[in-house]
Design a protein around this motif. Sequence first.
Motif, PDB file in Angstrom:
ATOM      1  N   GLN A 142       0.865  -1.234  -0.094  1.00 17.44           N
ATOM      2  CA  GLN A 142      -0.089  -0.069  -0.139  1.00 17.44           C
ATOM      3  C   GLN A 142       0.710   1.204  -0.147  1.00 17.44           C
ATOM      4  O   GLN A 142       0.465   2.318  -0.637  1.00 17.44           O
ATOM      5  CB  GLN A 142      -0.824   0.021   1.247  1.00 17.44           C
ATOM      6  CG  GLN A 142      -2.069  -1.015   1.136  1.00 17.44           C
ATOM      7  CD  GLN A 142      -3.190  -0.647   1.985  1.00 17.44           C
ATOM      8  OE1 GLN A 142      -3.207   0.058   3.009  1.00 17.44           O
ATOM      9  NE2 GLN A 142      -4.042  -1.569   2.112  1.00 17.44           N
ATOM     10  N   ALA A 143       1.979   1.227   0.868  1.00 18.33           N
ATOM     11  CA  ALA A 143       2.839   2.386   0.977  1.00 18.33           C
ATOM     12  C   ALA A 143       3.310   2.712  -0.547  1.00 18.33           C
ATOM     13  O   ALA A 143       3.507   3.612  -1.121  1.00 18.33           O
ATOM     14  CB  ALA A 143       3.633   2.210   2.034  1.00 18.33           C
ATOM     15  N   GLU A 144       3.993   1.455  -1.272  1.00 20.05           N
ATOM     16  CA  GLU A 144       4.438   1.694  -2.588  1.00 20.05           C
ATOM     17  C   GLU A 144       3.524   2.403  -3.530  1.00 20.05           C
ATOM     18  O   GLU A 144       3.728   3.024  -4.272  1.00 20.05           O
ATOM     19  CB  GLU A 144       5.084   0.482  -2.925  1.00 20.05           C
ATOM     20  CG  GLU A 144       6.569  -0.003  -2.323  1.00 20.05           C
ATOM     21  CD  GLU A 144       6.772  -1.731  -2.612  1.00 20.05           C
ATOM     22  OE1 GLU A 144       6.118  -1.902  -3.356  1.00 20.05           O
ATOM     23  OE2 GLU A 144       7.759  -1.908  -2.087  1.00 20.05           O
ATOM     24  N   GLU A 145       2.065   1.919  -3.510  1.00 15.43           N
ATOM     25  CA  GLU A 145       1.271   2.173  -4.311  1.00 15.43           C
ATOM     26  C   GLU A 145       1.125   3.759  -4.076  1.00 15.43           C
ATOM     27  O   GLU A 145       0.663   4.547  -4.986  1.00 15.43           O
ATOM     28  CB  GLU A 145      -0.155   1.576  -4.218  1.00 15.43           C
ATOM     29  CG  GLU A 145      -1.185   1.775  -5.055  1.00 15.43           C
ATOM     30  CD  GLU A 145      -2.382   1.249  -4.819  1.00 15.43           C
ATOM     31  OE1 GLU A 145      -3.447   1.525  -5.512  1.00 15.43           O
ATOM     32  OE2 GLU A 145      -2.457   0.255  -4.011  1.00 15.43           O
ATOM     33  N   ALA A 146       0.950   4.255  -2.769  1.00 18.21           N
ATOM     34  CA  ALA A 146       0.738   5.517  -2.676  1.00 18.21           C
ATOM     35  C   ALA A 146       1.748   6.566  -3.006  1.00 18.21           C
ATOM     36  O   ALA A 146       1.570   7.293  -3.686  1.00 18.21           O
ATOM     37  CB  ALA A 146       0.557   5.648  -1.096  1.00 18.21           C
ATOM     38  N   THR A 147       3.033   6.118  -2.977  1.00 16.62           N
ATOM     39  CA  THR A 147       4.137   6.938  -3.453  1.00 16.62           C
ATOM     40  C   THR A 147       4.181   7.014  -4.950  1.00 16.62           C
ATOM     41  O   THR A 147       4.347   8.199  -5.514  1.00 16.62           O
ATOM     42  CB  THR A 147       5.493   6.205  -3.050  1.00 16.62           C
ATOM     43  OG1 THR A 147       5.505   6.173  -1.498  1.00 16.62           O
ATOM     44  CG2 THR A 147       6.716   6.906  -3.614  1.00 16.62           C
ATOM     45  N   LYS A 148       3.768   5.696  -5.619  1.00 19.57           N
ATOM     46  CA  LYS A 148       3.651   5.744  -7.045  1.00 19.57           C
ATOM     47  C   LYS A 148       2.629   6.656  -7.553  1.00 19.57           C
ATOM     48  O   LYS A 148       2.676   7.282  -8.580  1.00 19.57           O
ATOM     49  CB  LYS A 148       3.337   4.214  -7.754  1.00 19.57           C
ATOM     50  CG  LYS A 148       4.752   3.391  -7.420  1.00 19.57           C
ATOM     51  CD  LYS A 148       4.349   2.058  -8.052  1.00 19.57           C
ATOM     52  CE  LYS A 148       5.745   1.348  -7.862  1.00 19.57           C
ATOM     53  NZ  LYS A 148       5.549  -0.039  -8.489  1.00 19.57           N
ATOM     54  N   THR A 163       2.820  12.618  -1.207  1.00 18.63           N
ATOM     55  CA  THR A 163       4.263  12.743  -0.590  1.00 18.63           C
ATOM     56  C   THR A 163       4.101  13.064   0.913  1.00 18.63           C
ATOM     57  O   THR A 163       5.115  13.152   1.293  1.00 18.63           O
ATOM     58  CB  THR A 163       4.676  13.792  -1.552  1.00 18.63           C
ATOM     59  OG1 THR A 163       3.790  14.960  -1.319  1.00 18.63           O
ATOM     60  CG2 THR A 163       4.973  13.389  -3.038  1.00 18.63           C
ATOM     61  N   ALA A 164       2.638  13.084   1.393  1.00 19.74           N
ATOM     62  CA  ALA A 164       2.737  13.489   2.667  1.00 19.74           C
ATOM     63  C   ALA A 164       1.339  12.847   3.061  1.00 19.74           C
ATOM     64  O   ALA A 164       0.485  12.469   2.666  1.00 19.74           O
ATOM     65  CB  ALA A 164       2.652  15.091   2.560  1.00 19.74           C
TER      66      ALA A 164
END
Length: 254
Positions: free
Chosen positions: A187-193, A197-198
């Motif tokens: 989930q964190a990787e998907e959010a970053t992609k 950013t915050a």
Amino acid sequence: MKPKPPSIPMPVQAFRHRRSRKRWPWVVAAGLITLLLIWLVAHAPSESKSQAPVPISTAQVAGPPWQMGNPKGRFTLTLYADLECPFCREYFPQLKRWVGANADVALQWQHQPLAAHEPAASAEARLAECAAETDGHAAFWQAVEWVYAHTRSDGLGLPEGLRYPDLNPAVERCLASERPEALIRAQAEEATKGGVTATPSLRLHDRQTGQAILLQGPIEGDALLSAMDMLAAEDSVTSPTTEMPADVVGDMPR
């Protein structure tokens, strides 16, 4: 006039014998029914033991993403958050009230633990995921609220020795597995992609038009309503799902 011959009384034994001959088929039938009932009762437990246990309702536990609000509402509001983020902790109760007051919105959570808040942020995210894996959507939000109520934030984590009140063997087995960690990382990787950013950040998605808007930072209630109006005005035929900048400001109900 001839006298009427006196009636001869029937022997009592003969009367009883005749009655017994009439009743014996009913007695036999009652006995057969009784035997049948005894057989059914005797076999009922063995049949119930062979049946599979009733599964937990998938409507209750299906997830993640874990949701609150109206799952059939037109808008899905995704909250990107970190359980050690002090701004998320302050914002979450306000956002929960706003979602409760807007029946056409479903709120869903997406983990984004920040590196500066590790390892506490991921440990708390695992707890919330395992509570939900065991008991469903309501248990997830209950765990989130409990963490926000007790964490010292900014990576300091929960007080030493504090134990989650609903910790049970199923939750402990989940915590010992790799399942929650893999999910949180994905989930964190998907959010970053996706450009997040915050924390906290929000993505509002209109399920009817297919439009979406990414809103960085704690967004106030009027801004969310304006974003909903903007998405509803888009043409889903000519415009696929996109991300649009947010430049509207309003007041979150407190």
